[in-house]
Enzyme design. Structure first.
Site, PDB file in Angstrom:
ATOM      1  N   GLU A 175       0.816  -1.219   0.000  1.00  0.00           N
ATOM      2  CA  GLU A 175       0.000   0.000   0.000  1.00  0.00           C
ATOM      3  C   GLU A 175       0.847   1.265   0.000  1.00  0.00           C
ATOM      4  O   GLU A 175       0.490   2.258  -0.631  1.00  0.00           O
ATOM      5  CB  GLU A 175      -0.937   0.014   1.214  1.00  0.00           C
ATOM      6  CG  GLU A 175      -2.134  -0.922   1.091  1.00  0.00           C
ATOM      7  CD  GLU A 175      -1.764  -2.378   1.321  1.00  0.00           C
ATOM      8  OE1 GLU A 175      -0.647  -2.626   1.807  1.00  0.00           O
ATOM      9  OE2 GLU A 175      -2.591  -3.253   1.031  1.00  0.00           O
TER      10      GLU A 175
ATOM     11  N   HIS B 244     -11.687  -5.482   8.342  1.00  0.00           N
ATOM     12  CA  HIS B 244     -12.410  -5.348   7.072  1.00  0.00           C
ATOM     13  C   HIS B 244     -13.648  -4.484   7.268  1.00  0.00           C
ATOM     14  O   HIS B 244     -14.609  -4.596   6.519  1.00  0.00           O
ATOM     15  CB  HIS B 244     -12.806  -6.734   6.529  1.00  0.00           C
ATOM     16  CG  HIS B 244     -11.634  -7.601   6.217  1.00  0.00           C
ATOM     17  ND1 HIS B 244     -10.972  -8.335   7.172  1.00  0.00           N
ATOM     18  CD2 HIS B 244     -10.984  -7.839   5.053  1.00  0.00           C
ATOM     19  CE1 HIS B 244      -9.967  -8.986   6.612  1.00  0.00           C
ATOM     20  NE2 HIS B 244      -9.938  -8.706   5.336  1.00  0.00           N
TER      21      HIS B 244
END
Lengths: 406, 397
Positions: free
Chosen positions: B132, B202
């Site tokens: 990322e 999540h």
């Protein structure tokens, strides 16, 4: 009429390849150390004759600039001690890397610097006045007085503005290099970083992205032996930084960074290869930081004066290039002439400091501009509040220091 | 495969297309067909299709409200299809637009990039390595040299390795360079919010971290029509934008989405339901919850005004102030933890501007100050009953 590209599901069925296997535990550790590419020796004697190909005029311009930077760095370092600027970073001992590299690149190549590359800026035309104005942070600074000294940037010269967080520029250069490739441009993204900065995670992501996505990016590592006080032995193991690059699948060179001809030739080669193969290239320059890390550093606290002197007299880029030029008859050495260069630079820096310190800072409004492309409503409100406050407490703030005052 | 980009370098931008250029594609097409040169025909077809797409997009419409869009050219789409449509439009209209991230090539784990690699090729729609911080930096680098970088971070929960690049670099790129450089053409899309079973990693709503960073814009859409218009506006905005997509709505939210190229204004909130007695502020998935809560309150005779913030930062304070001055009461809701969430900022702002108009303290109904739980999710979330209860307390203060 849709323009289709068949989406092929690449599936690799398992295939036994016997040569892939060994039947004894033999861990791998030491690879063969990559050697440094060199053209001239420590006394300026030409060794690798086929690389003696740089035009005489270019060599002399490079030498002049290296002298200029050394003198400028001296004066600006002292001016910080005298309180004229708040901070400075010299590049003693490393100018062959920055000047030589930038001379070998093309003007349209984007450079993503770290902070010790005044050589790159000045080769492309960044002036002493621009440097001083940025260090002072007056209204003539292209950066609008927003950053600490040495955080130069120049859109005209295709050099992206320096930022303090280390190594952040390196994966950005991977991105830029990708854009250049997919658009078929004859441009590369060249990025500078030190051997200490190469320990950051951003270095790894940059290298992996660049090779995997085939970016027109040139990685330039200045291994100057120290990251502030941290010697290379505390920074990494393995074969310096160059030893890591082949593991990413990247073509790699290690170059004697104090040998101007090796720097120039190596970078020229790398750039051609990048454009030809549309793949990144990695170069590590082995050099030495003769000066302190910055004006906030006192390097004899962690290294001996003997060590510094051994590089200063034994392996000094300016001396080596000068001896080469003298021995090859490419420059008439004349103490008077060289002293004049230094004197002119000194006077020019001092004049720039004087003129720069007389200038106002950017306007008060410039506190709020460029956060976004426009001054958005909430910032407009805050600016109005500040104006009201400054008007009310006029005498408590140096309002006339700012261009346009209130 | 023909290099899409070398053709389109010669194409005019939207504003420069003239009437003669509108008709020229057809003339050249006819010429190519008549010439019977297959390769030439193929190349000409490609070139003219691109030009037609650009012409079609000429006059991409900008709107304050989705209800202003009069187009009947619509299709039923869910959220991921609307996002896909927006990306398709931008990739088609802008040859310098690139879409990338983890698993983007095969269509994305939430199908947002479905079909786009086939259509635009691997140079423009591609997988990055699993990193990322690299995705963020790569996007910044692309944007800094003039490309439109649409970077995908698979889960908002995993945006943090890119935090340094986003906060220290993207947000400050223009300011620190004295406007010599900028990465305004960077958009970071990431998934956001509770999904029923996502637990700690999540389900997060990280908007507050980025709303605290001058130089960034943060946007959260509530449904497919908003999502398409806000995403196109975000991509084209000249500042780096973080666009959070509520993953719970990817399949569940459906609407008749206009197929045109349209943008919805950033930094503008929308009153999605008019009301008299209390102002309810939220964004993303919470708008549905607010609507449900307001139905419960309606039975008690309480009329609720619901505002979708849409752009989290910089937010549209005026719409909020106008509403609270009218109703005198306010509740703010978000899934993100209460302390230092957007509710805290909006409460401070609203009470400063509307103090004398308030009939009750401003209340926040937010997630608790815990990591996002798994089995406790049903009692963790700020649901319609908690909001209904807060409405009652406010009205009876």
């Amino acid at each position: 009429m849709k323009h289709f590209m068949r989406f092929s599901k690449i599936s690799k069925a398992f295939k036994e390849v016997p040569s892939q296997y060994v039947y004894q535990i033999n861990p791998i550790q030491n690879f063969e150390q990559i050697k440094q590419f060199r053209v001239i020796d420590l006394e300026g004697n030409l060794i690798a004759k086929e690389y003696n190909n740089i035009p005489k005029e270019t060599l002399n311009q490079i030498f002049d600039l290296m002298l200029t930077i050394e003198e400028m760095d001296n004066i600006l370092y002292m001016s910080q001690r005298q309180g004229k600027i708040s901070f400075y970073m010299t590049s003693f001992g490393e100018t062959a890397t920055t000047v030589g590299t930038t001379a070998a690149l093309q003007p349209q190549d984007f450079i993503f610097p770290q902070y010790r590359e005044q050589g790159s800026f000045m080769w492309r035309g960044f002036t002493i006045e621009q440097i001083v104005n940025q260090c002072i942070g007056n209204h003539l600074d292209g950066g609008k007085g927003r950053q600490m000294p040495v955080h130069y940037g120049s859109k005209d010269l295709n050099i992206v503005t320096v930022s303090s967080p280390l190594t952040t520029q390196v994966p950005q250069a991977s991105g830029a290099g990708y854009g250049f490739r997919v658009n078929g441009e004859n441009k590369i993204a060249a990025t500078w970083f030190g051997e200490g900065a190469a320990s950051e995670g951003d270095f790894h992501s940059a290298m992996n992205f660049a090779q995997t996505l085939k970016c027109q990016t040139l990685f330039l590592c200045r291994n100057n032996h120290y990251a502030i006080s941290t010697p290379t032995d505390d920074q990494f193991k393995g074969d310096t930084i160059a030893g890591k690059a082949p593991a990413y699948g990247m073509r790699t060179l290690k170059i004697d960074g104090n040998d101007l001809l090796a720097v120039y030739n190596g970078v020229k080669y790398a750039r051609e290869e990048i454009i030809k193969n549309k793949e990144p290239f990695f170069i590590e320059f082995i050099t030495y930081r003769i000066g302190d890390h910055s004006t906030s550093d006192h390097s004899v606290l962690y290294r001996s004066q003997e060590e510094i002197d051994s590089w200063k007299s034994g392996n000094n880029p300016i001396n080596r290039l000068g001896l080469f030029l003298k021995k090859q008859g490419l420059r008439q050495f004349n103490d008077e002439h060289d002293n004049q260069i230094r004197k002119d630079v000194k006077n020019r820096v001092i004049a720039a400091l004087k003129h720069g310190s007389e200038q106002q800072s950017p306007s008060i409004h410039d506190l709020f501009t460029d956060v976004y492309d426009e001054v958005l409503p909430h910032l407009q409100d805050q600016y109005t509040q500040l104006r009201e406050h400054l008007t009310k407490y006029k005498d408590q703030y140096p309002i006339n220091k700012f261009k346009g005052g209130l | 495969m023909i290099n899409f980009l070398t053709f389109s370098e010669n194409l005019p931008s939207n504003q420069e297309i003239s009437k003669s250029q509108f008709f020229s594609p057809f003339i050249i097409l006819i010429q190519a067909i008549l010439s019977q040169n297959k390769l030439k025909l193929h190349k000409q077809l490609n070139k003219q299709m691109q030009l037609l797409r650009r012409v079609y997009q000429f006059g991409s419409t900008k709107h304050r409200f989705a209800s202003d869009i009069t187009s009947t050219n619509r299709q039923k789409m869910n959220l991921f299809q609307a996002i896909n449509n927006a990306l398709d439009i931008e990739l088609g209209a802008n040859p310098k637009a690139l879409l990338f991230g983890e698993d983007v090539k095969f269509g994305g784990v939430f199908r947002c990039s479905q079909g786009l690699n086939e259509k635009y090729g691997t140079d423009r729609v591609f997988n990055t390595p699993l990193c990322e911080q690299g995705i963020g930096a790569f996007g910044i680098g692309l944007a800094s040299v003039g490309y439109t970088a649409i970077a995908e971070i698979q889960f908002g929960d995993y945006i943090f390795p890119a935090f340094d690049q986003i906060v220290n670099e993207a947000a400050k790129f223009r300011y620190r360079s004295g406007n010599q450089f900028n990465c305004g053409s960077l958009t970071i899309r990431s998934t956001w919010g509770a999904v029923g079973h996502g637990a700690l990693y999540h389900s997060q709503s990280p908007e507050a971290y980025f709303a605290h960073t001058p130089g960034l814009k943060v946007v959260v859409p509530r449904d497919p029509i908003q999502a398409k218009g806000l995403l196109l506006a975000s991509i084209r905005d000249k500042n780096p934008v973080i666009f959070f997509e509520p993953k719970a709505l990817y399949r569940n939210a459906e609407d008749e989405v206009p197929l045109d190229d349209y943008e919805l204004e950033l930094s503008k909130a929308e009153v999605v339901q008019q009301g008299k007695h209390i102002t309810l502020i939220g964004y993303g998935t919470s708008i549905r919850v607010l609507k449900e809560a307001s139905k419960l309150a309606e039975k008690d005779g309480v009329s609720c005004e619901i505002i979708d913030l849409q752009t989290i930062y910089p937010y549209d304070g005026q719409t909020l102030v106008d509403s609270v001055k009218k109703t005198g009461r306010c509740i703010i809701t978000h899934e993100a933890p209460q302390t230092c969430g957007m509710g805290a900022e909006l409460s401070a702002f609203i009470q400063e501007k509307c103090f004398l108009h308030l009939e009750a303290p401003i209340k926040r109904v937010a997630g608790y100050d815990t990591p996002f739980p798994l089995v406790h999710e049903p009692i963790y979330l700020p649901d319609k009953f908690k909001i209904y209860e807060a409405i009652k307390q406010s009205v009876n203060y």
